[in-house]
Design a protein around this motif. Structure first.
Motif, PDB file in Angstrom:
ATOM      1  N   GLU A 183       0.815  -1.220   0.000  1.00 34.97           N
ATOM      2  CA  GLU A 183       0.000   0.000   0.000  1.00 34.97           C
ATOM      3  C   GLU A 183       0.849   1.271   0.000  1.00 34.97           C
ATOM      4  O   GLU A 183       0.327   2.370  -0.099  1.00 34.97           O
ATOM      5  N   LEU A 184       2.159   1.111   0.133  1.00 33.22           N
ATOM      6  CA  LEU A 184       3.039   2.284   0.159  1.00 33.22           C
ATOM      7  C   LEU A 184       3.719   2.514  -1.190  1.00 33.22           C
ATOM      8  O   LEU A 184       4.590   3.366  -1.313  1.00 33.22           O
ATOM      9  N   ALA A 185       3.309   1.754  -2.202  1.00 32.51           N
ATOM     10  CA  ALA A 185       3.896   1.901  -3.544  1.00 32.51           C
ATOM     11  C   ALA A 185       3.801   3.356  -3.978  1.00 32.51           C
ATOM     12  O   ALA A 185       2.817   4.032  -3.702  1.00 32.51           O
ATOM     13  N   GLY A 186       4.856   3.818  -4.642  1.00 36.03           N
ATOM     14  CA  GLY A 186       4.889   5.204  -5.093  1.00 36.03           C
ATOM     15  C   GLY A 186       5.689   6.095  -4.157  1.00 36.03           C
ATOM     16  O   GLY A 186       6.137   7.164  -4.548  1.00 36.03           O
ATOM     17  N   ASP A 195      12.557   1.682  -2.916  1.00 39.91           N
ATOM     18  CA  ASP A 195      12.092   2.750  -3.809  1.00 39.91           C
ATOM     19  C   ASP A 195      10.580   2.643  -4.026  1.00 39.91           C
ATOM     20  O   ASP A 195       9.936   1.697  -3.568  1.00 39.91           O
ATOM     21  N   GLY A 196      10.031   3.619  -4.731  1.00 39.22           N
ATOM     22  CA  GLY A 196       8.582   3.676  -4.937  1.00 39.22           C
ATOM     23  C   GLY A 196       8.026   2.513  -5.741  1.00 39.22           C
ATOM     24  O   GLY A 196       6.819   2.293  -5.770  1.00 39.22           O
ATOM     25  N   LYS A 197       8.916   1.752  -6.378  1.00 37.77           N
ATOM     26  CA  LYS A 197       8.474   0.595  -7.178  1.00 37.77           C
ATOM     27  C   LYS A 197       8.627  -0.718  -6.410  1.00 37.77           C
ATOM     28  O   LYS A 197       8.430  -1.801  -6.959  1.00 37.77           O
ATOM     29  N   GLY A 198       9.034  -0.626  -5.138  1.00 31.96           N
ATOM     30  CA  GLY A 198       9.133  -1.835  -4.324  1.00 31.96           C
ATOM     31  C   GLY A 198      10.455  -2.572  -4.437  1.00 31.96           C
ATOM     32  O   GLY A 198      10.590  -3.705  -3.982  1.00 31.96           O
ATOM     33  N   ALA A 237       9.193  10.435   1.732  1.00 31.93           N
ATOM     34  CA  ALA A 237       9.584   9.140   2.300  1.00 31.93           C
ATOM     35  C   ALA A 237       8.744   8.760   3.513  1.00 31.93           C
ATOM     36  O   ALA A 237       8.326   9.618   4.292  1.00 31.93           O
ATOM     37  N   VAL A 238       8.509   7.467   3.644  1.00 32.79           N
ATOM     38  CA  VAL A 238       7.808   6.898   4.791  1.00 32.79           C
ATOM     39  C   VAL A 238       8.841   6.155   5.634  1.00 32.79           C
ATOM     40  O   VAL A 238       9.593   5.328   5.103  1.00 32.79           O
TER      41      VAL A 238
END
Length: 157
Positions: free
Chosen positions: A28-31, A128-131, A66-67
């Motif tokens: 759920e954190l993708a992106g 990264d945002g793409k996992g 960033a998370v």
């Protein structure tokens, strides 16, 4: 005991319970880039310094989208106490059976004063945002680590 997950590999999926009782799913954190850091124990000196450093970098981290997620084998109740004591402003995830630490390679044999035991090796994974795992820090030294993470995030941007 698993091997460390390598840079460039897909980050192992997980769903863990956070200190606020919610479920946090990596998918759920993708992106967004995710700073996933594993630490040995709530409210111990090194872990407290590390958590407070990430807390204090909130503005910079947010700027980069960033998370930050802290993970230990402590219970949700323990995480709540730790969070409240230091006003931590990011989720602490309970990996009680250390399955996720094992997937990332952070669950390792440790040697304290000649006594061998299994536990979480302080380590950080930048996803990264793409996992994909963009960077791995093994056996993290707390002081200055937040700056290393920010520098790596800047390279991702």
């Amino acid at each position: 005991m698993g091997d460390w997950i390598e840079e460039g590999k897909k980050a192992p999926a997980f769903t863990l319970t956070a200190d606020d009782g919610s479920k946090v799913r990596l998918a759920e954190l993708a992106g967004s880039p995710v700073v996933l850091y594993f630490y040995p124990k709530d409210d111990t000196p090194g872990c407290t310094r590390e958590a407070c450093a990430f807390r204090d970098q909130k503005t910079q981290l947010k700027k980069m989208g960033a998370v930050v997620l802290g993970v230990s084998a402590d219970s949700v109740e323990s995480h709540v106490k730790f969070r409240d004591k230091y006003q931590l402003n990011f989720p602490l995830l309970a990996d009680i059976d250390h399955k996720i630490a094992e997937k990332y390679g952070a669950w390792r044999e440790k040697n304290m004063y000649g006594k061998k035991s299994m536990g979480i090796q302080r380590s950080t994974f930048l996803i990264d945002g793409k996992g994909k795992v963009a960077k791995v820090w093994k056996r993290v030294k707390v002081d200055g680590h937040d700056e290393q993470v920010l520098a790596a995030l800047k390279e991702l941007a």
